[in-house]
Design a protein around this motif. Structure first.
Motif, PDB file in Angstrom:
ATOM      1  N   ARG A 170      -7.148   7.788  11.268  1.00  0.00           N
ATOM      2  CA  ARG A 170      -7.477   6.940   9.894  1.00  0.00           C
ATOM      3  C   ARG A 170      -7.036   6.203   8.913  1.00  0.00           C
ATOM      4  N   ASN A 171      -6.344   7.401   8.279  1.00  0.00           N
ATOM      5  CA  ASN A 171      -5.080   7.517   7.269  1.00  0.00           C
ATOM      6  C   ASN A 171      -3.324   6.588   7.146  1.00  0.00           C
ATOM      7  N   ASN A 172      -3.278   6.537   8.982  1.00  0.00           N
ATOM      8  CA  ASN A 172      -2.495   6.128   9.568  1.00  0.00           C
ATOM      9  C   ASN A 172      -2.378   4.542  10.451  1.00  0.00           C
ATOM     10  N   LEU A 173      -3.618   4.873  11.471  1.00  0.00           N
ATOM     11  CA  LEU A 173      -3.923   3.574  11.387  1.00  0.00           C
ATOM     12  C   LEU A 173      -4.859   2.501  11.484  1.00  0.00           C
ATOM     13  N   THR A 174      -6.288   3.575  11.174  1.00  0.00           N
ATOM     14  CA  THR A 174      -7.278   2.655  10.854  1.00  0.00           C
ATOM     15  C   THR A 174      -7.462   1.639   9.094  1.00  0.00           C
ATOM     16  N   GLY A 175      -6.271   2.734   8.471  1.00  0.00           N
ATOM     17  CA  GLY A 175      -6.341   1.862   6.945  1.00  0.00           C
ATOM     18  C   GLY A 175      -5.813   0.390   6.968  1.00  0.00           C
ATOM     19  N   CYS A 176      -4.547   0.939   8.101  1.00  0.00           N
ATOM     20  CA  CYS A 176      -3.268  -0.149   8.511  1.00  0.00           C
ATOM     21  C   CYS A 176      -4.322  -1.351   8.984  1.00  0.00           C
ATOM     22  N   PHE A 177      -5.128  -1.045  10.024  1.00  0.00           N
ATOM     23  CA  PHE A 177      -5.610  -2.312  10.422  1.00  0.00           C
ATOM     24  C   PHE A 177      -6.906  -3.276   9.394  1.00  0.00           C
ATOM     25  N   LEU A 178      -7.513  -2.362   8.526  1.00  0.00           N
ATOM     26  CA  LEU A 178      -8.218  -2.651   7.498  1.00  0.00           C
ATOM     27  C   LEU A 178      -7.639  -3.743   6.742  1.00  0.00           C
ATOM     28  N   PHE A 179      -6.475  -3.072   6.555  1.00  0.00           N
ATOM     29  CA  PHE A 179      -6.037  -3.902   5.226  1.00  0.00           C
ATOM     30  C   PHE A 179      -5.395  -5.176   5.751  1.00  0.00           C
ATOM     31  N   MET A 180      -4.858  -5.086   7.405  1.00  0.00           N
ATOM     32  CA  MET A 180      -4.174  -6.170   7.670  1.00  0.00           C
ATOM     33  C   MET A 180      -5.897  -8.025   8.317  1.00  0.00           C
TER      34      MET A 180
ATOM     35  N   ILE B  46      -7.037   3.026   1.428  1.00  0.00           N
ATOM     36  CA  ILE B  46      -7.492   2.754   2.405  1.00  0.00           C
ATOM     37  C   ILE B  46      -8.568   2.850   3.848  1.00  0.00           C
ATOM     38  N   ARG B  47      -8.777   3.696   4.089  1.00  0.00           N
ATOM     39  CA  ARG B  47      -9.554   4.019   5.046  1.00  0.00           C
ATOM     40  C   ARG B  47     -11.939   3.764   4.913  1.00  0.00           C
TER      41      ARG B  47
ATOM     42  N   THR C  78     -15.168  -0.975   2.739  1.00  0.00           N
ATOM     43  CA  THR C  78     -15.935  -1.698   1.526  1.00  0.00           C
ATOM     44  C   THR C  78     -14.751  -2.205   0.504  1.00  0.00           C
ATOM     45  N   GLN C  79     -13.995  -0.501   0.263  1.00  0.00           N
ATOM     46  CA  GLN C  79     -12.944  -0.606  -1.126  1.00  0.00           C
ATOM     47  C   GLN C  79     -11.613  -1.623  -0.199  1.00  0.00           C
ATOM     48  N   VAL C  80     -11.633  -1.425   0.598  1.00  0.00           N
ATOM     49  CA  VAL C  80     -10.306  -2.462   0.829  1.00  0.00           C
ATOM     50  C   VAL C  80     -10.506  -3.900   0.746  1.00  0.00           C
ATOM     51  N   ARG C  81     -11.835  -4.338   1.426  1.00  0.00           N
ATOM     52  CA  ARG C  81     -12.190  -5.712   0.776  1.00  0.00           C
ATOM     53  C   ARG C  81     -12.560  -6.549  -0.611  1.00  0.00           C
ATOM     54  N   ALA C  82     -12.803  -5.216  -1.557  1.00  0.00           N
ATOM     55  CA  ALA C  82     -13.421  -5.000  -2.597  1.00  0.00           C
ATOM     56  C   ALA C  82     -12.004  -5.835  -2.957  1.00  0.00           C
ATOM     57  N   THR C  83     -10.644  -4.622  -3.194  1.00  0.00           N
ATOM     58  CA  THR C  83      -9.348  -4.676  -3.280  1.00  0.00           C
ATOM     59  C   THR C  83      -8.726  -5.973  -3.043  1.00  0.00           C
ATOM     60  N   VAL C  84      -8.664  -6.555  -2.064  1.00  0.00           N
ATOM     61  CA  VAL C  84      -7.865  -7.848  -1.551  1.00  0.00           C
ATOM     62  C   VAL C  84      -8.803  -8.475  -2.714  1.00  0.00           C
ATOM     63  N   GLY C  85     -10.076  -8.835  -2.647  1.00  0.00           N
ATOM     64  CA  GLY C  85     -10.336  -9.646  -3.152  1.00  0.00           C
ATOM     65  C   GLY C  85      -9.835 -10.024  -4.383  1.00  0.00           C
ATOM     66  N   ALA C  86     -10.307  -8.344  -5.261  1.00  0.00           N
ATOM     67  CA  ALA C  86      -9.324  -8.505  -6.761  1.00  0.00           C
ATOM     68  C   ALA C  86      -7.951  -9.091  -6.909  1.00  0.00           C
TER      69      ALA C  86
ATOM     70  N   THR D 143       1.157  -0.881   0.212  1.00  0.00           N
ATOM     71  CA  THR D 143       0.070   0.127  -0.108  1.00  0.00           C
ATOM     72  C   THR D 143       0.596   1.460  -0.147  1.00  0.00           C
ATOM     73  N   GLY D 144       0.479   2.133  -0.238  1.00  0.00           N
ATOM     74  CA  GLY D 144       1.397   3.602  -0.635  1.00  0.00           C
ATOM     75  C   GLY D 144       2.665   3.257  -1.951  1.00  0.00           C
ATOM     76  N   GLY D 145       2.269   2.419  -2.356  1.00  0.00           N
ATOM     77  CA  GLY D 145       3.040   2.055  -3.278  1.00  0.00           C
ATOM     78  C   GLY D 145       3.689   2.752  -4.857  1.00  0.00           C
ATOM     79  N   GLY D 146       2.504   3.934  -5.337  1.00  0.00           N
ATOM     80  CA  GLY D 146       2.551   4.889  -6.132  1.00  0.00           C
ATOM     81  C   GLY D 146       3.606   6.016  -5.972  1.00  0.00           C
ATOM     82  N   SER D 147       4.805   6.580  -4.792  1.00  0.00           N
ATOM     83  CA  SER D 147       5.393   7.002  -4.892  1.00  0.00           C
ATOM     84  C   SER D 147       6.757   7.264  -3.591  1.00  0.00           C
ATOM     85  N   GLY D 148       7.509   7.744  -2.877  1.00  0.00           N
ATOM     86  CA  GLY D 148       8.634   7.389  -2.151  1.00  0.00           C
ATOM     87  C   GLY D 148       8.732   5.909  -1.792  1.00  0.00           C
ATOM     88  N   ILE D 149       8.791   5.763  -0.092  1.00  0.00           N
ATOM     89  CA  ILE D 149       9.230   4.525   0.265  1.00  0.00           C
ATOM     90  C   ILE D 149       8.404   3.081  -0.214  1.00  0.00           C
TER      91      ILE D 149
END
Length: 288
Positions: free
Chosen positions: A119-129, A71-72, A75-83, A20-26
């Motif tokens: 939501r960016n730094n904690l919730t999104g991390c939890f949802l993807f995990m 990632i926040r 529903t989008q996270v679930r659909a993305t992981v499924g894809a 995640t966050g694969g479009g730039s930087g680290i």
């Protein structure tokens, strides 16, 4: 274009890693190193144009696939992981690198600003995990690396991010215990001040602080994206097969210097940066 990695070329042959966050930087740097080690990568982010650019750098759709996702949003996270699982069939690794914050004193942070950073730094991390674990890793094992920040001093001036990063660490510790029986390891990397593209997005009022922080680092320099990537790659690898629930701080010794204010640092230090990706560009804000 060859990434100058220190790991063996086939380390992740046949494996898929989600970044995640694969479009730039680290995150972009990590994608390059993982591909150089034989992995295929699923790049997740909100800006398709950035993801498309990185995919082209990596060699196209056969090596890297891209997924637009907030990632926040559960529903989008679930659909993305499924894809991702539909496209690749498996996912042995997850690097939670997406996130962001802005400098502000606590008294000036609005509820919306607070929620956005948490939501960016904690919730999104939890949802993807959670989604990757439930959809694949619970049955097959895997490794998760959460990219955070050194929150232990409270992060004055960015207290909302400090609170979120502290929660991220606690989440890492809990998951490392709850998911170990399934063969899933969960660890965390805490970067210090890294010369990454994200620095150029901070307000101009922060430029002096960003440049001068190197004076407080015992190694007298900023870190590089490649130095964070190498830490994450190690934690994903079989060499870390008994490393679980660990926090790896990559900050040139800054954390310990902030706790030892009476020690005068020498003016210079003999410390050469490690840069693995040929496309790396130093943030302009550090050279002004």
């Amino acid at each position: 274009m060859n990434y100058r990695t220190v790991f063996r070329p086939d380390l992740f042959a046949g494996k898929v890693v989600i970044v995640t966050g694969g479009g730039s930087g680290i995150g972009r740097c990590m994608a390059h190193e993982l591909v150089s080690l034989g992995a295929r990568v699923a790049l997740v982010g909100r800006t398709i144009a950035k993801l498309e650019s990185v995919r082209a750098e990596l060699g196209g759709d056969a090596i890297a696939k891209i997924y637009s996702c907030d990632i926040r949003d559960a529903t989008q996270v679930r659909a993305t992981v499924g894809a991702i699982l539909a496209d690749f069939g498996h996912a042995e690794g997850l690097i939670n690198c997406a996130g962001g914050q802005f400098p502000a004193p606590l008294r000036d942070i609005s509820e919306n600003g607070w929620n956005a950073v948490v939501r960016n730094n904690l919730t999104g991390c939890f949802l993807f995990m959670r989604e990757v674990y439930v959809a694949w890793m619970e049955a097959h094992g895997g490794a998760i690396v959460n990219i955070g920040a050194d929150f232990q001093g409270g992060m004055p001036g960015m207290g909302h991010s400090g609170a979120a990063r502290g929660g991220q660490a606690s989440l890492t510790f809990a998951a490392s215990v709850e998911w170990a029986h399934a063969g899933v390891r969960v660890n965390m990397v805490q970067p210090g001040f890294i010369a990454s593209s994200g620095l150029d997005h901070y307000p101009s009022s922060a430029a002096g602080t960003l440049r001068n922080v190197a004076n407080h680092v015992p190694m007298k320099r900023h870190g590089t994206e490649s130095e964070i990537s190498a830490a994450a790659v190690f934690l994903l690898s079989e060499a870390a097969s008994y490393t679980n629930g660990a926090v790896l701080r990559i900050d040139g010794g800054l954390h310990h210097n902030t706790n030892t204010s009476f020690y005068p640092l020498p003016e210079k230090a003999q410390s050469a940066p490690y840069i693995g990706v040929p496309l790396y560009k130093r943030p302009a804000v550090l050279d002004e």
